[in-house]
Design an enzyme around this catalytic site. Sequence first.
Site, PDB file in Angstrom:
ATOM      1  NE  ARG A  34       9.926   1.473   8.607  1.00  0.00           N
ATOM      2  CZ  ARG A  34       8.843   1.790   9.316  1.00  0.00           C
ATOM      3  NH1 ARG A  34       8.422   0.979  10.264  1.00  0.00           N
ATOM      4  NH2 ARG A  34       8.217   2.932   9.103  1.00  0.00           N
ATOM      5  CE  LYS A 195      -7.757   7.612  12.494  1.00  0.00           C
ATOM      6  NZ  LYS A 195      -7.075   7.986  13.661  1.00  0.00           N
ATOM      7  N   GLY A 348       3.523   4.210   5.539  1.00  0.00           N
ATOM      8  CA  GLY A 348       3.651   2.754   5.559  1.00  0.00           C
ATOM      9  C   GLY A 348       2.840   2.074   4.481  1.00  0.00           C
ATOM     10  N   GLY A 371       4.671   8.607   9.815  1.00  0.00           N
ATOM     11  CA  GLY A 371       4.419   9.747  10.697  1.00  0.00           C
ATOM     12  C   GLY A 371       5.588  10.719  10.729  1.00  0.00           C
TER      13      GLY A 371
HETATM   14  P1  ADP Z   1      -0.115   5.571   4.972  1.00  0.00           P
HETATM   15  O1  ADP Z   1       0.271   4.427   5.890  1.00  0.00           O
HETATM   16  O2  ADP Z   1       0.393   5.379   3.571  1.00  0.00           O
HETATM   17  O3  ADP Z   1       0.239   6.904   5.566  1.00  0.00           O
HETATM   18  P2  ADP Z   1      -2.790   5.661   6.067  1.00  0.00           P
HETATM   19  O4  ADP Z   1      -2.327   4.820   7.215  1.00  0.00           O
HETATM   20  O5  ADP Z   1      -3.133   7.058   6.318  1.00  0.00           O
HETATM   21  O6  ADP Z   1      -1.730   5.557   4.862  1.00  0.00           O
HETATM   22  O7  ADP Z   1      -4.097   4.984   5.440  1.00  0.00           O
HETATM   23  C1  ADP Z   1      -4.089   3.688   4.947  1.00  0.00           C
HETATM   24  C2  ADP Z   1      -5.401   3.017   5.173  1.00  0.00           C
HETATM   25  O8  ADP Z   1      -6.474   3.778   4.617  1.00  0.00           O
HETATM   26  C3  ADP Z   1      -5.438   1.680   4.504  1.00  0.00           C
HETATM   27  O9  ADP Z   1      -5.609   0.692   5.501  1.00  0.00           O
HETATM   28  C4  ADP Z   1      -6.650   1.759   3.580  1.00  0.00           C
HETATM   29  O10 ADP Z   1      -7.415   0.563   3.544  1.00  0.00           O
HETATM   30  C5  ADP Z   1      -7.458   2.876   4.184  1.00  0.00           C
HETATM   31  N1  ADP Z   1      -8.354   3.498   3.199  1.00  0.00           N
HETATM   32  C6  ADP Z   1      -8.015   4.152   2.078  1.00  0.00           C
HETATM   33  N2  ADP Z   1      -9.109   4.532   1.398  1.00  0.00           N
HETATM   34  C7  ADP Z   1     -10.174   4.091   2.098  1.00  0.00           C
HETATM   35  C8  ADP Z   1     -11.586   4.165   1.899  1.00  0.00           C
HETATM   36  N3  ADP Z   1     -12.117   4.771   0.836  1.00  0.00           N
HETATM   37  N4  ADP Z   1     -12.396   3.611   2.839  1.00  0.00           N
HETATM   38  C9  ADP Z   1     -11.852   2.988   3.922  1.00  0.00           C
HETATM   39  N5  ADP Z   1     -10.528   2.889   4.150  1.00  0.00           N
HETATM   40  C10 ADP Z   1      -9.711   3.431   3.251  1.00  0.00           C
HETATM   41 MG    MG Z   2      -0.668   3.621   7.726  1.00  0.00          MG
END
Ligand code: ADP
Ligand code: MG
Length: 398
Positions: A34, A195, A348, A371
């Site tokens: 960043r 989520k 992230g 986000g």
């Molecule tokens: P990003 O930051 O790329 O937008 P998110 O913050 O939505 O992604 O999600 C990332 C998190 O989701 C990671 O910490 C990862 O460990 C968790 N995750 C992904 N798949 C699973 C799973 N099957 N069970 C539990 N946690 C998961």
């Molecule tokens: Mg994240």
Amino acid sequence: MRTLADLNAREKRVLVRVDYNVPLKDGRVADATRIRASLPTLERLLGEDAALVLMSHLGRPKGVDPAFSLAPVAEALAELLGREVRFVPSLPSSEETAEAVRAARPGDVLLLENVRFEPGEKKNDPELARAYARLGEAFVLDAFGSAHREHASVVGVARELPSYAGLLMEKEVKALGRLLHHPAHPYWVVLGGAKVSDKIGVIESLLPKVDGMAIGGAMAFTFIKAAGWEVGASLVEDDKLGLALRLMDRARELDKPLLLPSDVVAAREIREDAETRVVPADAVPEGWMGLDIGPRTREAFASALAGACTVFWNGPMGVFETPPFDAGTLAVAEAIAALDAYTVVGGGDSVAAVNRLGYADRFSHVSTGGGASLEFLERGTLPGIEVLGGLSPEEVAP
Ligand code: ADP
Ligand code: MG
């Protein structure tokens, strides 16, 4: 949206909101992505002999907390910029800070302390916004990763000064705008992460525009459970089952494939040496958690993506922080990187996965906003874009 092309920064004191919300480890910057992303704007303004007053948030401190100081960022920035960066440790709204800023000469670079040490920052306190505004003659918003926040250092201060988008803001808006307004088809979206609730808006807004979506990560289990299958102890949002059903119905109505995992890698605990099993995604045994997409799913996702001309990816396919549950995420990253297509990754954790592979250069665009990128894709604009004049029809045209 007003941009640097509209600003004559010559010998002005320019207040720049950057996104230096970087990971720290042992008091040092662990990933400078960043910081690097802000350099074009800083170099451009320094080329006009401006004095730069930089501000950012870092983490989620509750009040003043040295663990969230931007001091280590000043060091990293000085190194990358090849110039002295003066760190101002007092509260950004304090008289000491105002004094340090008044002493700044053309070509100087000052970095203020964490704006979230200010109680009024997240509340967008107008008094605080005016205090920030006294620190510059013009305001540049380059913190794309914060542009969805109605905070004092993002939108509040922008209302108090002549304000402009920095080069990173412009680049992000252009890259993500292409996904919304003129994507080349076939267009696929790959979603994962923790989520469903974080991604509902983007699923709803992009479904009509895409040719298909592939869903992995923990969020897939909310869909799988909603369809009536056994997910064992996998992470599920039980209050979102109805919503997942509605989204699947919507995809069917629109005749858009919504791919879910057919097999998953399951374990009873999240540990590197945990016993693992590959099981059908709709029959995860009791007490076992689906922690990654399985090998058949990796192949199915890769062949759905083959031939795509546009791909947006957000969210890891599994618990990629803990090998071996990173294999699905790495396979998807590899499959997308190999495409001859317009490819964008945002979020992230997914970006961290891409960086860990050293694949950043193999994507058309790596967004600095998690986000913010999702909210932009959902709404077509952000509070930080609106406050800079908003986007004209020409700016969103092909
Ligand atoms: P990003 O930051 O790329 O937008 P998110 O913050 O939505 O992604 O999600 C990332 C998190 O989701 C990671 O910490 C990862 O460990 C968790 N995750 C992904 N798949 C699973 C799973 N099957 N069970 C539990 N946690 C998961
Ligand atoms: Mg994240």
